[in-house]
Write an enzyme that holds these catalytic residues in place. Structure first.
Site, short mmCIF file in Angstrom:
data_model
loop_
_atom_site.label_atom_id
_atom_site.label_comp_id
_atom_site.label_asym_id
_atom_site.label_seq_id
_atom_site.Cartn_x
_atom_site.Cartn_y
_atom_site.Cartn_z
N THR A 154 0.83 -1.21 0.00
CA THR A 154 0.00 0.00 0.00
C THR A 154 0.86 1.26 0.00
OG1 THR A 154 -0.20 -0.31 2.38
CG2 THR A 154 -2.06 -0.99 1.03
N ASN A 185 4.69 -2.54 2.94
CA ASN A 185 5.11 -3.90 3.27
C ASN A 185 4.22 -4.94 2.59
OD1 ASN A 185 3.36 -2.66 5.58
ND2 ASN A 185 2.92 -4.84 5.65
N ASP A 215 7.66 -6.04 7.87
CA ASP A 215 6.90 -4.78 7.82
C ASP A 215 7.82 -3.61 7.51
OD1 ASP A 215 4.79 -3.00 7.90
OD2 ASP A 215 4.73 -2.86 10.07
N CYS A 234 -7.77 -7.96 19.57
CA CYS A 234 -7.96 -6.76 20.40
C CYS A 234 -6.71 -5.90 20.52
CB CYS A 234 -8.40 -7.16 21.81
SG CYS A 234 -9.60 -8.50 21.89
N MET A 270 -15.86 0.62 18.44
CA MET A 270 -15.72 -0.75 18.95
C MET A 270 -16.77 -1.62 18.26
SD MET A 270 -14.39 -3.06 20.86
CE MET A 270 -14.95 -4.73 21.25
CA CA Z 1 2.70 -1.94 7.77
#
Ligand code: CA
Length: 703
Positions: free
Chosen positions: A261, A281, A326, A630, A673
């Site tokens: 991206t 990445n 990454d 989470c 959430m």
């Molecule tokens: Ca990334």
């Protein structure tokens, strides 16, 4: 140079940088955000405005203004401040055009402000659905706007590109640039090149395929799209470049998205008429899972040069072949002319996540030099003959977990760096952060975040002992590095108390400005690194500062507001702070004597009394679920970094039914959430509650 602005081209000969405003207004009534290629081209020497994301086409973030300098910096004071209506991360670089400051805030809102008085002129809210927060790896941030011929251009978190009338803040047109069903986001600033708005997107932590798109600034019509990774080879490739790129991939990567991206750097070079994009990445991170451990995986982690009219590929340089950590190359790109071996060279410079500082030839993409600006252990050096890193094979974690530095946070991330042609130095907001990478277990984690098997490791390996946690946090370092790109070595550095800090601004007054995550806004001597001035901003700073002139006075302005990836994920390594502090814009001037308004702090929450609390859940299973679903927002060890509420204080910990309505049914969806009932059931929600109860008890010092 070839500027296509037809309205102004008739009077180009008569217009110099000094009289450009007069020339423009002579062509018609003055209007807001009156920016075109002619004005942008002349901006290098005119510091009054900040008309594009990196100030000028070169994106040096260097202000030629000299009213403020080392000799009078002690008299710098607050000129005005404006309180914002959101407590999430503020990453925006404002624009200033003819006395109006335009900035973006968290949740992709836009505010127009009188640049001299600080009075709010208008605000635009694209009303991003709060559920979009779930698709964002790194907070609901926005880094800025582009301006062109009376309009401002905004990318929204939910993937829209919006053209606003700069005078009123009313939308002129709006297009959806991403598939709303896929986990794309936009946090980066668009750029406008010769009447086309260029916008990328994010989502490589969640399994998307990256691209940049160009739209006609007047109409919103799509002009072209360039994908950064190849799609399914059984379907036609979009270009010959992608056909060649597909030869560097293996397996069925297109089913995983592939990543790549373009979420930050998009830089136009008028000297070569090239558009440089920084590519992100792989998705998933792990090269073995993504591409069977084979191939370089173009154009991941690359700088790619495109033709701005057509999006046609011209050249690329891949910083990290076969990316698996990454290590994005989305980081800010700066254009400059350097004197190398006695010859002036037109170069671009980048300090991407992988820890090496690169100097490339802008015309060809040829690697001129590279050296590490922070400690690295994944590669010993970059081989200048091949242009490739010389790796330590153990760092690929194919056989065993590996402690690798830099981490996925990078030696440097999006936080803007700046370049002073006067000192010849690049000022990098750098980080020294190691990280444990590992292959996943057979039951690999779901596609809700890390997607690479490192999850449970992070969530469960925080030491139990508070002192040990502090020691771990102290290993994660942040510093301001002044880098000499000619000699490829550090000139000086300043250590900060915490790992993540703000972007930098360099000025012709030989000053460097930077904010810190613990809320200081600081001016340094650009030559020596000596601290000359500091201001308590009352909240953490991530954004890059700007300089401009309004009413004949030089201002330095910065967005304030803690957020982004690290305060969400790594709260244990952040300064202790109360969640919920609101963001603000600060503007400083010589002799400024404004005071920050008293802002009531959010009430501290009581530690829940868990004495009578029971659970049918299993904490060990909950730890794994927490890590998968989470942690990216609520933090390793359930420790808040001061952005989101700390779950260890949640009233729902004592109320299993309430916990279920929030976690499974989306009772707090309006806050971002989302409901998790499509991902797991009631027993799993209860497992997570059991684990967070344990963490809350641990915090309270209970056995
Ligand atoms: Ca990334």
């Amino acid at each position: 140079m070839n500027f296509t602005s037809t309205r102004t081209s008739l009077v180009v000969v008569a217009c110099t940088a000094a009289v450009i405003v007069a020339c423009s207004s002579a062509l018609g009534p003055p209007r807001a955000a009156n920016v075109d290629g002619l004005r942008l081209g002349a901006a290098e020497k005119d510091g009054r405005n900040w008309m594009s994301h990196g100030r000028t086409y070169s994106e040096q973030r260097y202000s030629p203004l000299t009213q403020l300098h080392k000799g009078n910096i002690a008299k710098l004071g607050l000129g005005w401040s404006l309180e914002l209506d959101t407590s999430r991360g503020q990453e925006g670089t404002p624009l200033v055009i003819d006395g109006v400051l335009y900035t973006t805030t968290a949740w992709s809102k836009v505010v127009a402000i009188d640049a001299a008085s600080g009075a709010k002129l208008w605000q635009y809210d694209p009303e991003v659905p709060r559920e979009a927060a779930f698709k964002a790896c790194c907070d609901v941030v926005n880094r800025g706007l582009a301006a062109w011929k009376g309009r401002l251009f905004l990318g929204t978190l939910d993937g829209r590109l919006v053209a606003l009338d700069a005078a009123t803040g009313k939308p002129a047109w709006m297009v959806q640039t991403t598939d709303p069903a896929a986990p794309y986001t936009i946090t980066g600033a668009p750029r406008v090149v010769k009447g086309k708005v260029i916008i990328g997107n994010g989502g490589a932590e969640y399994g998307v395929r990256g691209y940049v798109t160009a739209y006609d600034a007047a109409t919103g019509q799509q002009a072209w799209r360039f994908y950064t990774v190849p799609g399914n080879p059984s379907e036609p490739f979009e270009s010959a470049a992608l056909r060649r790129a597909a030869e560097t991939w293996a397996g069925e990567w297109w089913k995983l998205g592939g990543g790549g991206t373009v979420w930050d750097a998009i830089v136009y070079d008028p000297e070569f008429d090239l558009l440089y994009i920084g590519v992100g990445n792989g998705s998933p991170w792990n090269h073995r899972l993504r591409s069977e451990g084979k191939g370089d995986n173009l154009f991941l982690s690359s700088i790619v040069a495109l033709r701005p009219e057509t999006g046609e590929y011209v050249w690329h340089y891949q910083t990290t072949p076969a990316e698996t950590w990454d290590y994005t190359a989305t980081q800010p790109i700066i254009l400059a002319e350097l004197n190398l071996d006695g010859q002036p060279r037109k170069v671009l410079m980048q300090a991407p996540k992988n820890g090496f500082f690169y100097v490339l030839d802008r015309a060809t993409g040829e690697l001129i030099s590279a050296n590490n600006f922070v400690p690295v252990n994944w590669a010993s050096h970059i081989d200048l003959a091949t242009g490739r890193p010389v790796e330590d094979p153990q760092a690929r974690y194919t056989e065993a977990p590996a402690v690798v530095i830099p981490s996925g946070y990078g030696g440097h991330s999006w936080h803007p760096m700046s370049f002073s042609p006067r000192t010849g130095m690049v000022y990098i907001p750098a980080m020294e952060i190691p990280f444990v990478y590992a292959n996943p277990a057979a039951d690999t984690s779901p596609n809700t975040g890390w997607q690479n098997g490192i999850d449970a490791l992070i969530a469960t390996t925080l030491p139990d002992d508070a002192a040990e946690r502090k020691a771990l946090a102290a290993m994660l370092k942040g510093r301001l590095v002044a880098w000499d790109p000619v000699r490829q070595r550090e000139a000086w550095h300043v250590d900060h108390p915490y790992m993540l800090n703000g972007g930098t601004l360099a000025t012709a007054g030989d000053l460097v400005f930077q904010g810190t995550i613990d809320g200081k806004f600081i001016a340094y001597d650009a030559t020596s690194g000596k601290q000359l001035w500091s201001f308590d901003a009352g909240n953490g700073i991530l954004a890059g500062p700007i300089a401009y002139q309004a009413g004949g006075v030089e201002y330095v302005a910065v967005m304030v507001g803690k957020g982004g990836a690290a305060p969400l994920i790594s709260g244990f390594a952040m300064p202790e702070d109360r969640p919920g502090k609101m963001g603000r814009v600060l503007a400083f001037r010589l002799g400024g004597s404004a005071q920050l308004p008293p802002v009531p702090l959010p009430e501290p929450r009581p530690v829940p009394d868990l004495a009578g609390t029971s659970t049918t859940g299993t904490a060990a299973a909950g730890a794994r679920l927490y890590a998968d679903h989470c942690m990216v927002c609520h933090g390793a060890g359930a420790i808040s970094g001061g952005v989101l509420p700390d779950l260890r204080y949640s009233a729902a910990l004592t109320d299993a039914a309430l916990w279920k309505t929030i976690v499974l049914e989306g009772a707090l969806a309006a806050n971002g959430m989302v409901a998790f009932e499509s991902r797991f059931g009631a027993p799993q929600a209860e497992d997570i509650r059991a684990w967070v109860i344990n963490e809350s008890r641990r915090m309270a010092g209970e056995p």
